[in-house]
Write an enzyme that holds these catalytic residues in place. Structure first.
Site, PDB file in Angstrom:
ATOM      1  N   GLY A 201       9.909  15.709  -8.757  1.00 37.37           N
ATOM      2  CA  GLY A 201      10.250  16.851  -9.562  1.00 37.37           C
ATOM      3  C   GLY A 201      10.253  16.649 -11.279  1.00 37.37           C
ATOM      4  O   GLY A 201       9.953  17.284 -12.142  1.00 37.37           O
ATOM      5  N   CYS A 326      13.627   1.157 -15.215  1.00 37.13           N
ATOM      6  CA  CYS A 326      14.280  -0.045 -14.172  1.00 37.13           C
ATOM      7  C   CYS A 326      14.385  -1.030 -14.867  1.00 37.13           C
ATOM      8  O   CYS A 326      15.243  -1.853 -14.260  1.00 37.13           O
ATOM      9  CB  CYS A 326      13.471   0.495 -13.003  1.00 37.13           C
ATOM     10  SG  CYS A 326      12.576   1.881 -12.610  1.00 37.13           S
TER      11      CYS A 326
END
Ligand SMILES: *Cc1c(COP(=O)(O)O)cnc(C)c1O
Length: 395
Positions: A201, A326
């Site tokens: 999303g 990340c």
């Protein structure tokens, strides 16, 4: 902060106001559990059904092939681990690529520790998967090919249709991590022979913590999160109704505006790329020049350390990223940049700028002007750069 230029849309995006508006009633008025029998819950149940259709329509899927998950990472874990489990009687070999997101790579490494064999297919200097290498890696015990639709760092779009055809020809399942591509570039699961697909999303101006997994009818994978009977017994847990409504609406809006936004962002992106390459020396563009996400630019600046560049950009109100979210914070250079053949010292100085349809030409020009000054300043402090310039003069 006075100025904010957000150029990190590959990391996450702003929720569209129309998406938030659709979500809000499902926190307050319509808080019923869609699994309940009473008619008060019917409102929630219908909202989930509507979102499922909105998502299915983006990729040419049927509604009963769409499953809601807790995000892109969960979908990726589910695709790999559940396929590994269900198809182990056929074999324990999986093919993926060297440039996948860590949600795929770390899952693949976990499977390696649990008796599975993984082949990491290489990419060319543009970041495009080598199809001959991919096909040659297929063995009688290969159960799955997982190749991302578009790379989150360098933006290269993969030849999904060709990969799907290879998978089908050899009767191997094909999963794609489409988190960066879903509702951003055209995807059709039938034309591309995709058996499983992950989406998220918050990469399409929807909420965080909600994802989608497409599973073609007939694929035999079972539940990954055990518990209740939600999602046709395949994904337990009370539905995140506001999140589901949000991803549905975001998918509908993003998909409807895809062509228009892509045309606009491609122009801005190309302006950004041309200015940076023309005006900042010892710079390279990473990823395919044209076959890349319309909003993605990724550069390497020689003699520059990514972190210092990001800090100085931040002081000027510009949000960019070095490698992927990340990996920033670690000293390792990006595995994607290493896979396209860059040496360590160059891979360290990378900058990813990812635009949105709200980015303006002024934003881009201000960013390039600021970046030019930052690179000059950092290089002027670099002994490596000094050495390099001196040697160049001597020659
Ligand atoms: C962001 C991203 C993911 C992870 O999705 P989440 O919803 O943040 O868990 C996986 N794959 C790619 C390519 C991504 O860009």
């Amino acid at each position: 902060m006075s100025k904010l230029i957000y150029l990190d849309n590959a990391a996450t995006t702003q929720v569209y106001p129309e998406v938030l508006d659709e979500m809000l009633p499902y926190f307050t008025e319509h808080y019923g559990n869609p699994a309940a029998i009473y008619s008060f819950a019917g409102e929630s149940e219908q909202a989930v059904a509507k979102a499922r259709k909105q998502v299915a329509d983006v990729i040419g899927a049927k509604t009963d092939e769409i499953y809601f998950t807790g995000g892109g990472s969960e979908s990726d874990n589910w695709a790999l681990k559940a396929t590994a489990e269900a198809y182990a009687p056929k074999g324990k070999h999986i093919i993926t690529t060297a440039i996948e997101h860590h949600a795929i790579l770390h899952t693949a490494q976990w499977l390696e520790q649990h008796g599975y064999e993984i082949t990491y297919v290489g990419v060319d200097e543009n970041g495009t998967v080598k199809l001959d290498e991919l096909e040659a890696a297929i063995r009688p015990d290969t159960i799955l090919i997982s190749v991302m639709a578009a790379n989150n760092e360098i933006g290269t779009i993969q030849p999904l249709k060709e990969i799907g055809a290879i998978a089908r020809k050899h009767d191997v399942l094909f999963h794609t991590d489409a988190v960066q591509a879903f509702a951003h570039v055209p995807i059709n699961v039938d034309e591309m022979n995709i058996d499983m697909l992950s989406a998220s999303g918050h990469k399409i101006n929807g909420p965080k913590g909600i994802g989608v997994m497409y599973i073609r009818k007939g694929v035999k994978i079972r539940s990954f999160i055990h518990g209740g009977a939600q999602e046709r017994h395949r994904r337990a847990g009370t539905h995140n109704v506001p999140g589901i409504v949000g991803i549905g609406k975001a998918a509908e809006i993003s998909s409807a505006n895809m062509a228009k936004n892509n045309e606009y962002e491609t122009k801005l992106r190309d302006h950004l790329i041309e200015r940076v390459l023309n005006e900042i020396p010892y710079t390279r563009l990473n990823g395919h020049r044209t076959n890349r996400l319309p909003n993605n630019a990724n550069f390497c600046f020689r003699f520059i350390e990514g972190e210092s560049m990001l800090i100085l950009l931040d002081q000027a109100g510009i949000c960019g990223s070095s490698g992927s979210a990340c990996t920033s914070g670690s000293l390792d250079p990006s595995h994607v940049l290493l896979a396209i053949g860059l040496p360590h010292e160059i891979a360290h100085g990378s900058l990813r700028l990812t635009l949105s349809e709200k980015t303006t030409l002024e934003d881009i020009d201000y960013t390039v002007d600021t970046l030019k000054a930052i690179i000059e300043r950092l290089r002027s402090m670099s002994p490596l750069y000094e050495d390099f310039v001196r040697k160049n003069k001597e020659e």
